[in-house]
Enzyme design. Structure first.
Site, PDB file in Angstrom:
ATOM      1  N   GLN A  25       0.884  -1.204  -0.098  1.00  0.00           N
ATOM      2  CA  GLN A  25       0.090  -0.219   0.101  1.00  0.00           C
ATOM      3  C   GLN A  25       0.873   1.084  -0.180  1.00  0.00           C
ATOM      4  O   GLN A  25       0.626   2.186  -0.727  1.00  0.00           O
ATOM      5  CB  GLN A  25      -0.777  -0.185   1.055  1.00  0.00           C
ATOM      6  N   ALA A  37      -5.637   5.127  -0.443  1.00  0.00           N
ATOM      7  CA  ALA A  37      -5.224   5.191   0.983  1.00  0.00           C
ATOM      8  C   ALA A  37      -3.954   5.344   1.565  1.00  0.00           C
ATOM      9  O   ALA A  37      -3.276   4.460   0.911  1.00  0.00           O
ATOM     10  CB  ALA A  37      -6.049   4.082   1.712  1.00  0.00           C
ATOM     11  N   SER A  87      -5.886   1.387   4.706  1.00  0.00           N
ATOM     12  CA  SER A  87      -6.774   0.814   4.026  1.00  0.00           C
ATOM     13  C   SER A  87      -7.430  -0.400   4.263  1.00  0.00           C
ATOM     14  O   SER A  87      -6.703  -1.505   4.843  1.00  0.00           O
ATOM     15  CB  SER A  87      -5.703   0.436   2.782  1.00  0.00           C
ATOM     16  N   HIS A 101      -7.985  -2.704   2.370  1.00  0.00           N
ATOM     17  CA  HIS A 101      -7.351  -3.707   1.557  1.00  0.00           C
ATOM     18  C   HIS A 101      -6.267  -4.538   2.403  1.00  0.00           C
ATOM     19  O   HIS A 101      -5.959  -5.627   2.531  1.00  0.00           O
ATOM     20  CB  HIS A 101      -6.683  -3.425   0.359  1.00  0.00           C
ATOM     21  N   ASP A 120     -11.868  -5.597  -4.678  1.00  0.00           N
ATOM     22  CA  ASP A 120     -12.239  -5.024  -5.912  1.00  0.00           C
ATOM     23  C   ASP A 120     -12.619  -5.944  -6.942  1.00  0.00           C
ATOM     24  O   ASP A 120     -11.648  -6.796  -7.261  1.00  0.00           O
ATOM     25  CB  ASP A 120     -10.959  -4.118  -6.492  1.00  0.00           C
ATOM     26  N   GLU A 129     -16.809   4.314  -5.316  1.00  0.00           N
ATOM     27  CA  GLU A 129     -16.162   3.167  -5.892  1.00  0.00           C
ATOM     28  C   GLU A 129     -17.005   1.828  -5.991  1.00  0.00           C
ATOM     29  O   GLU A 129     -17.146   1.091  -4.964  1.00  0.00           O
ATOM     30  CB  GLU A 129     -14.818   2.580  -4.802  1.00  0.00           C
ATOM     31  N   HIS A 184     -15.547  -1.861  -5.139  1.00  0.00           N
ATOM     32  CA  HIS A 184     -14.919  -2.011  -3.939  1.00  0.00           C
ATOM     33  C   HIS A 184     -15.921  -2.748  -2.960  1.00  0.00           C
ATOM     34  O   HIS A 184     -16.979  -1.956  -2.601  1.00  0.00           O
ATOM     35  CB  HIS A 184     -14.286  -0.748  -3.269  1.00  0.00           C
TER      36      HIS A 184
HETATM   37 ZN    ZN Z   1     -10.634  -1.355  -3.109  1.00  0.00          ZN
END
Ligand code: ZN
Length: 279
Positions: free
Chosen positions: A159, A180, A185, A187, A194, A243, A246
C-alpha cells in the site's frame, strides 16, 4: 441500584435497533419508547416440546373464548456489540482516514487464494474468499454474469508503494483523495475486494456501477456478507470517492442488518468518525 456492568448490558440491549439509538441517550425515553420493540418474548424453544406444540395450535374453543392466538417469536434484536470495530481481525473493523489499523502494519494470518479469476493475483482472508466464491457462483446462476477479482489484500508495504507512486505522480492532495495511506486501507485487512466484470468493462471506473455486474453486485452483495463500501452519496462520511467495484466483507448478519435498516455506511451504523481528512 444497577451496577455499572448491569447498566452497560441493559443499555446494549436497548440500543440494538437503529430506531432506539437516539432515544437511548435518555434512559427514561428509552423505557417509554423503545422497551417494547427491544424486549424479547420467551422463546418457544425454551418450552417443553409438548407445551410448545399445544400453544402453537389453538383449539376451536379457545378461538371462541377469544384466547389470543400465539404469534411467532420476534426476531432477536441485532447486537451491535457482538464483534469488535477496532480489532483488525474482526469482520466489523472500521478503517478510514480517522481510524487507522492498529497495529499500523497489521497482516492477517489466514490469507488464501480462492479458485477464481484473479487479475492482480492477490489473496484475501479465508472467510472473504468463501463468501466471494458463493457470490460469484450466484451471480452466474441467477443472472448469467461472470466476475473477476481485480485486487484484494495489500500489505502495509505494498500500500505504501501504491500511495507513494500516486503522490509522486499527482501530488499528495490528489493521492489522498484517490489512494489510502498505508495503514488506512481496508485492503490491508483481507476483507476488501475490488471486483471487475468478465469480459472487462469499466474496471475500477465509476461506470462499473452501470454494468450488469455492477448493478447485480450493488443489489445482491449483502446476501453474501459484502457491503458496497464507498457509495456515491457518502463521500463526506467514508472519505473516499464512489467506488462501485470495492466490496467489503462484513459477515452476513451485519450486512443483512444494514440492508434491512437502509444504513449504507459502517461509520453511520456504528456512530464512528470518518470523513476526508486524515487524523
Ligand atoms: Zn478497493
Amino acid at each position: 441500584m444497577i451496577s455499572v456492568t448491569g447498566l452497560a448490558g441493559y443499555r446494549r440491549a436497548l440500543v440494538r435497533r437503529g430506531s432506539c439509538v437516539a432515544a437511548a441517550l435518555a434512559v427514561a425515553v428509552v423505557l417509554a419508547g423503545c422497551s417494547a420493540a427491544s424486549s424479547e418474548s420467551p422463546s418457544h424453544a425454551s418450552l417443553p416440546p409438548h407445551r410448545a406444540g399445544r400453544t402453537a395450535l389453538p383449539t376451536p374453543e379457545s378461538r371462541l373464548l377469544g384466547t389470543p392466538t400465539p404469534t411467532a417469536s420476534p426476531t432477536p434484536a441485532f447486537d451491535r456489540y457482538a464483534s469488535s470495530v477496532s480489532d483488525p481481525r474482526s469482520p466489523w473493523v472500521v478503517v478510514n482516514k480517522q481510524r487507522p489499523l492498529s497495529p499500523l502494519d497489521y497482516a492477517p494470518a489466514d490469507l488464501t487464494y480462492p479458485d477464481l479469476p484473479n487479475i492482480n493475483h492477490q489473496p484475501m482472508r479465508a472467510e472473504t474468499a468463501a463468501a466471494l466464491v458463493a457470490m460469484f457462483r450466484a451471480g452466474k446462476a441467477e443472472a448469467g454474469l461472470d466476475f473477476s477479482v481485480q485486487s484484494a489484500y495489500r500489505s502495509f508495504e505494498s500500500q505504501k508503494r501504491v500511495y507513494d507512486a500516486d503522490v509522486a505522480q499527482h501530488g499528495q492532495a490528489y493521492a489522498d483523495g484517490d489512494t489510502a495511506r498505508p495503514g488506512h486501507s481496508e485492503h490491508q485487512t483481507g476483507f476488501a475486494v475490488d471486483i471487475s466484470a468478465v469480459p472487462a468493462a469499466c474496471s475500477l471506473d465509476a461506470c462499473f456501477g452501470t454494468t450488469p455486474q455492477g448493478r447485480w453486485l450493488a443489489a445482491n452483495a449483502w446476501r453474501f456478507g459484502f457491503l458496497l463500501r464507498y457509495p456515491a452519496d457518502k463521500v463526506a462520511v467514508t472519505g473516499f470517492t464512489y467506488e462501485p467495484w470495492h466490496f467489503r466483507y462484513i459477515g452476513t448478519s451485519l450486512a443483512a442488518e444494514l440492508h434491512a435498516t437502509g444504513v449504507t455506511t459502517l461509520e453511520e451504523f456504528f456512530g464512528l468518525p470518518g470523513g476526508t481528512e486524515y487524523r
